[in-house]
Design an enzyme around this catalytic site. Sequence first.
Site, PDB file in Angstrom:
ATOM      1  N   LYS A  44       0.838  -1.194   0.000  1.00  0.00           N
ATOM      2  CA  LYS A  44       0.000   0.000   0.000  1.00  0.00           C
ATOM      3  C   LYS A  44       0.878   1.251   0.000  1.00  0.00           C
ATOM      4  CE  LYS A  44      -4.093  -1.868   0.000  1.00  0.00           C
ATOM      5  NZ  LYS A  44      -4.980  -1.726  -1.183  1.00  0.00           N
ATOM      6  N   LYS A  79     -13.789  -7.879  -7.862  1.00  0.00           N
ATOM      7  CA  LYS A  79     -14.342  -7.932  -6.521  1.00  0.00           C
ATOM      8  C   LYS A  79     -15.856  -8.077  -6.594  1.00  0.00           C
ATOM      9  CE  LYS A  79     -10.604  -5.331  -4.371  1.00  0.00           C
ATOM     10  NZ  LYS A  79     -10.161  -4.112  -3.682  1.00  0.00           N
TER      11      LYS A  79
END
Length: 367
Positions: free
Chosen positions: A163, A265
């Site tokens: 991240k 997703k």
Amino acid sequence: MKITRLSLWHVPLTSHTAYYMAEGKTCDTVESVVIAVDTDTGLRGWGEVCPIPHYLPAYARGVAPALQELAPVILGADPVGPEALITRCAAYLPDHRYAMSALDIALWDITGQVAGLPLHALLGGKRQADMPLYHSITCVAPDEMARIARDAQAQGITQFQVKLGASGDWQTDVERLTKVRAAVGDGPLVYGDWNCGATTLDAIRVGRAVAHLDVMLEQPCNTLEECAQVKVATGLPMKLDERAHDTASLLQAHQLGLMDAVALKLSKFGGLSATRRARDLTLHLGAKMCIECTWGSDIVTAAALHLGAATEPARVLNVCDLSHYVGPRLAPDAPSRAKGRIAPPKGAGLGITVDAAALGTPDLILD
């Protein structure tokens, strides 16, 4: 068979470690929505959706009102063959994909139980016994991120999502990618994810600074066009996530040359039915796939694992055991990671046993 009742719970899921992303997005304790769909035969199907706050057009407390609106369509309907009912729901209440996602998963769970088959058998057939996992590394100090990567690698993980963007300076993001790449050595997959939080300038500066490394970039900017600009300027492969959410966006990304890899997703597309269609289109377009969901626990993890197991192994980049990152576990018999991989459940439908007693009294009952 008819649907006789729908029950809904709001379940706080607490991350084992606070999880930081660009633009101040945080996963610490996030509310998941769990639903149970009951039928007149006694079969029950489970669904789940867990929107991350400020992440995508989805809101946990919006699921219950959406399902209340849909009650006249859902109650009394046949749950078997989920696409038929989901199509009617989408016509009645357009574009509430995240709410449809939980319902769609529950309908697939019932359909699998009726067939006596695990969902992967209905979603294309089991193509692989287990699948590679990635480990998502929270955006903290570079040395700590490198330590997390080494710990995950010691447990068998070979793919690492780094991240980026939480500190707001591009130089620290360069250090994050560089140190994680060095920590895991040559071979493992390393990619840096801004979750749409970078400007083209900062993403290009980071990309050019690490262009000599074996790394991939993930969704640096808010639009597909900006991401394409970054890819051209850096020469690095690109994985898409937030802005790949329907067939039109997948086709646009392919036309822009961005589809090296893509995150499919369930909640972005609207459940297993829509994500299976996206999976099939992505196979045609030639990209690799991360098959997962936004956040959640055992129910949504199980659903995604079934779709991953039913997908051509050469095109599955990785999957995610979302329930590994949070507590409590909602299904004690749900799969867990082993040596960097995870297998789908084996039982009929989702193949997991949800601890209904632990959920307590539903926050909403429609019957």
